[in-house]
Design a protein around this motif. Structure first.
Motif, PDB file in Angstrom:
ATOM      1  N   THR A  56      73.643   3.012   7.485  1.00 45.52           N
ATOM      2  CA  THR A  56      72.205   3.452   6.559  1.00 45.52           C
ATOM      3  C   THR A  56      71.999   2.881   5.679  1.00 45.52           C
ATOM      4  O   THR A  56      72.364   4.012   4.799  1.00 45.52           O
ATOM      5  CB  THR A  56      72.058   4.544   7.322  1.00 45.52           C
ATOM      6  N   PRO A  57      72.590   1.727   5.234  1.00 48.32           N
ATOM      7  CA  PRO A  57      72.616   0.682   3.188  1.00 48.32           C
ATOM      8  C   PRO A  57      70.995   2.210   3.575  1.00 48.32           C
ATOM      9  O   PRO A  57      70.275   1.934   4.340  1.00 48.32           O
ATOM     10  CB  PRO A  57      73.038   0.017   3.592  1.00 48.32           C
ATOM     11  N   LEU A  58      71.127   1.940   1.678  1.00 47.93           N
ATOM     12  CA  LEU A  58      70.124   2.397   0.960  1.00 47.93           C
ATOM     13  C   LEU A  58      69.170   0.985   0.676  1.00 47.93           C
ATOM     14  O   LEU A  58      70.269   0.056  -0.083  1.00 47.93           O
ATOM     15  CB  LEU A  58      69.976   3.451  -0.424  1.00 47.93           C
ATOM     16  N   VAL A  59      68.158   0.923   0.848  1.00 44.59           N
ATOM     17  CA  VAL A  59      67.284  -0.617   1.104  1.00 44.59           C
ATOM     18  C   VAL A  59      65.792   0.306   0.735  1.00 44.59           C
ATOM     19  O   VAL A  59      65.288   0.857   1.215  1.00 44.59           O
ATOM     20  CB  VAL A  59      67.415  -1.383   2.277  1.00 44.59           C
ATOM     21  N   LEU A  60      65.565   0.080  -0.459  1.00 40.90           N
ATOM     22  CA  LEU A  60      64.624  -0.423  -1.331  1.00 40.90           C
ATOM     23  C   LEU A  60      64.053  -1.756  -1.952  1.00 40.90           C
ATOM     24  O   LEU A  60      64.710  -2.596  -2.286  1.00 40.90           O
ATOM     25  CB  LEU A  60      65.047   0.821  -2.429  1.00 40.90           C
TER      26      LEU A  60
END
Length: 821
Positions: free
Chosen positions: A133-137
């Motif tokens: 669940t990578p942090l994608v911003l």
């Protein structure tokens, strides 16, 4: 670990400290006061800064540092440090010496690079360790919002997306650079590092690690085949994954060990139970052949208890039947082959001799030296005793003790070779008892067996010394008569055998008679092989049964050809009964005697076969009766008539009842009436369109049982006619008891009406009797006008015959007699 410590005092501005960290590419800075470490500031602490306030980035580092410094001794194993990283959720440890002096800083990256994880990294793929669940911003966020999001999600990096731009990344180390040189109001999309390097989920971790080191980055994006980011991989994930799989491998190793120990215990216990339960005796000796162990089966077979033989050699069992040379060969085989197997006589404790099947195996150690001998043995004395009996059973009949087929064929082979050399004949007589089944059914099989014993004794008593009497099975016997000069010698013996069996038998209080039918074939006159001789004798025996029983017949090749013809016809008829190919139904009209109007018809089955051509009913009906095929043929006939009646009704024809002949086997089927009712219903036929015809012999023997069947047929709507009336043993009583509707006078009486007064009297008697009983009378076989004229003076209702109408196919019959469609 990082051995060059980066230090500052608590009053150093944060941006200055960050600049030094960025310049040195260090992930932490130690805060020193009065020569002692009072705190530590790491890249991870950047997540707690307010980047929206430039003034906050110039605060003294002492106000933002972590006061609690996690320390670890320099001699701590790296594996333990790895476990502490995860357990305490830390990114750095201060490594101290034995005197507590700082020696360096250990980070997660250091652990990955120095723990020796190559074997783990080579065996595992990226998807085993990546953050799923990578942090994608989005790139529009500010640094302050980025830090907040990373802190909240506990991420050390974020993937940055921006339209028209490749994916980028911002890590905690990047935040240190932004502290050192604040970018102002720039968005994270402008600040992200591009391009974001990536690997596939099925790449090995060792490949990913080398990729990180080569490009001097800390994170890789994990992308699928559609180039979508499905995970993020860094040193942290590698370290966490290593611990996870290390624990998993440890658990698996422990589970395997426990299972192996459990299986080992189970196998040991199972082996002990098997040895104890074994029906074979087991002896284990040491290398000097002294007994160390025996199982319960040993005691059961020999009588010796364990304490009586342990410490002794197996010589205590010696029978004295074998010499030194026998034992010398045994030990020679053991020394050269490692085992010996054979039969040996031994002696039980009570002195009784017994024969055992013994297997001895040498057990060797890793050096190849013999440490033990294991012997397994079973008592085969009773087996050897039974072998003679088994051999006898293989050649002799168990009941009569006569030779069986196998021994008979051996003797026949010898006799035929002798007869060939001496130019002499031999005869084979096939003997079959008459009515033996009735004896079994009425008196029981025990009496039947006693009868067979006495029959075998009588037959053997009337044969020559060199003759052979054999039993094939059941009530079938074969007599082999060698060295014959003339066929008359065989017929003379056959007559004696028939006479011997004709004498009454008295068994267990029962006195009865049975006969026997014999068939005789000769070598070399009738056949040149054993099978053909026996087959021809069998065929002759069946002819003796057909021609009266209790007699003999010689094999006749012409008769045999005829029987083969009947057999071939039966085979062809069997195929026809299954498929219906070649069957046809002809219809012969039945007329009113006085008015000449059509009153009915009789259905007659016809058969055409490509090999036999058109076969007359007189030829194939007896074959069908004898073979049992009359049942399927009869069912096909009834269904064909029902279907034809249905077709005529649908075409608007003026249909009349059609009579179908039933054999005795058909009539005595339990479900006859139910079958007829079902057929009528399936073809939507009204009652009264299908009648049945029976011979009087079918009804005579069991008239009481026949009454119920006939009544059921009448309830279905079928008329019942007695065919060929007057030709059998007619009983006037059954006529008044049975629910029949019609008598059909046999054609033989009609044919002789003009020449024999007796025939006219019989016609008058039958028609008068039927008239008084209220039965309809049909005269068959009317072939001349004079016969028709003569019948009109008697109460005969209907007539049929060639003079009035020939049997015809359905379409011709309908065109001639049922009117136009």
């Amino acid at each position: 670990m990082q051995t060059v410590l980066l230090t500052c005092d608590r009053y150093t501005p944060l941006d200055v400290a960050a600049a030094r960290m960025a310049e040195r590419r260090c992930s932490s800075m130690l805060v020193i006061e009065n020569g002692e470490a009072v705190g530590i500031w790491t890249e991870h602490d950047c997540l707690y800064l307010d980047f929206a306030d430039p003034g906050a980035l110039r605060q003294p580092i002492g106000e933002l540092m972590s006061g609690a410094i996690a320390k670890i001794a320099e001699d701590t194993p790296v594996s333990e440090a790895v476990m502490r990283f995860t357990a305490e959720n830390r990114h750095h440890f201060l490594v101290v010496g034995g005197d507590g002096a700082p020696l360096g800083v250990l980070s997660r990256s250091d652990a990955v690079l120095n723990q020796g994880l190559e074997s783990y990294l080579r065996l595992r793929e990226v998807h085993h360790a990546m953050s799923t669940t990578p942090l994608v911003l989005p790139g529009t966020l500010t640094l302050s919002e980025l830090a907040s999001r990373m802190r909240f999600s506990q991420s050390d990096a974020a993937v940055i997306t921006q339209p028209g731009q490749p994916l980028g990344i911002i890590t905690e180390r990047d935040l240190v650079r932004f502290v050192a040189g604040h970018p102002g109001q720039a968005t994270i999309g402008e600040l992200a590092t591009r391009p974001l390097l990536s690997v596939g989920p099925h790449d090995t971790l060792i490949h990913a690690r080398d990729y990180l080191i080569t490009h001097r980055v800390r994170h890789l994006a994990v992308v699928d085949k559609a180039e979508q980011v499905i995970g993020l991989l860094g040193f942290r994930e590698m370290l966490d994954g290593n611990e996870q799989f290390y624990l998993e491998d440890l658990r698996q190793a422990l589970d395997q060990r426990d299972r192996a120990l459990s299986q080992s215990r189970f196998n040991l216990e199972l082996a002990e139970r098997v040895i104890d339960a074994s029906l074979e005796g087991i002896i284990i000796t040491d290398a000097q052949t002294q007994i160390e162990f025996v199982n319960p089966a040993f005691t059961h077979m020999t009588g010796y208890r364990p304490e009586e033989v342990i410490g002794y050699t197996p010589a205590v069992l010696s029978s004295g039947r074998h010499d030194a040379d026998f034992y010398g060969r045994m030990w020679h085989s053991l020394q050269n082959n490692g085992y010996w197997r054979g039969e040996i006589w031994n002696r039980r404790k009570n002195g009784q001799l017994y024969l055992e099947l013994l297997t001895i195996t040498a057990i060797r150690d890793e050096a190849g030296e013999t440490t033990n001998y294991a012997a397994l043995f079973s008592d085969i004395t009773h087996i050897r005793e039974n072998e003679e009996q088994v051999r006898r059973l293989a050649y002799y009949d168990a009941l009569t003790r006569l030779p069986n087929r196998r021994l008979l064929e051996d003797r026949m082979s010898l006799s035929m070779r002798h007869a060939h050399r001496q130019q002499r004949r031999l005869a084979v007589i096939f003997i079959d008892l008459d009515h033996f089944k009735q004896v079994n059914d009425s008196l029981g099989h025990a009496i039947g067996d006693e009868l067979l014993l006495e029959v075998s004794q009588r037959l053997a008593g009337h044969m020559r010394e060199d003759d052979t009497l054999a039993r094939l099975g059941g009530d079938e016997f074969i007599a082999l008569l060698p060295d014959l000069d003339e066929p008359g010698e065989a017929t003379l013996i056959a007559g004696r055998l028939i006479g011997a069996i004709s004498t009454p038998f008295k068994i267990d209080g029962h006195e009865f008679r049975v006969g026997c039918s014999l068939g005789i074939s000769f070598y070399p006159d009738d056949a040149a092989t054993i099978d053909d001789l026996m087959r021809n004798a069998d065929a002759a025996m069946y002819r003796a049964k057909q021609e009266g029983r209790n007699t003999y017949r010689l094999f006749n090749s012409k008769t045999h050809v005829q029987e083969n013809h009947h057999l071939a016809m039966e085979s062809a008829l069997r195929d026809t009964a299954e498929t219906g190919d070649g069957l046809d139904v002809h219809y012969q009209p039945i007329f009113d005697t006085q008015s000449g109007e059509l009153r009915g018809a009789e259905a007659l089955l016809r058969w055409y076969n490509p090999h036999f051509g058109h076969v007359a009913p007189v030829d194939f009906i007896p074959v069908a009766e004898r073979s049992g095929l009359i049942l399927p043929l009869g069912r096909r006939l009834i269904r064909a008539v029902a279907a034809q009646q249905q077709h005529w009704l649908a075409a608007g024809r003026q249909v009349v009842p059609v009579a179908v002949n039933l054999s005795a086997k058909q009539f005595w089927q339990n479900d006859l009436a139910t079958r007829l009712k079902t057929i009528l219903s399936e073809h939507d036929l009204p009652a009264g369109l299908i009648d049945v015809e029976l011979t009087e012999s079918t009804l005579l023997d069991e008239s009481q049982e026949a009454t119920g069947i006939l009544q059921a047929l009448r309830e279905v709507g079928c008329g019942v006619a007695i065919d060929d009336f007057g030709t059998g043993y007619s009983s006037l009583r059954y006529l008044q008891d049975l629910p029949v509707t019609t008598l059909k006078i046999d054609r033989s009486f009609i044919a002789r009406m003009q020449t024999a007064h007796g025939s006219r009297a019989i016609v008058a008697a039958i028609s008068g009797l039927a008239h008084e009983l209220g039965l309809k009378v049909v005269a068959e076989g009317v072939e001349e006008a004079s016969q028709l004229a003569a019948l009109k003076q008697y109460p005969v209702h209907c007539v049929q015959g060639f003079h009035l109408g020939m049997p015809a196919p359905a379409d011709v019959f309908a065109q001639q007699w049922l009117g136009a469609e």
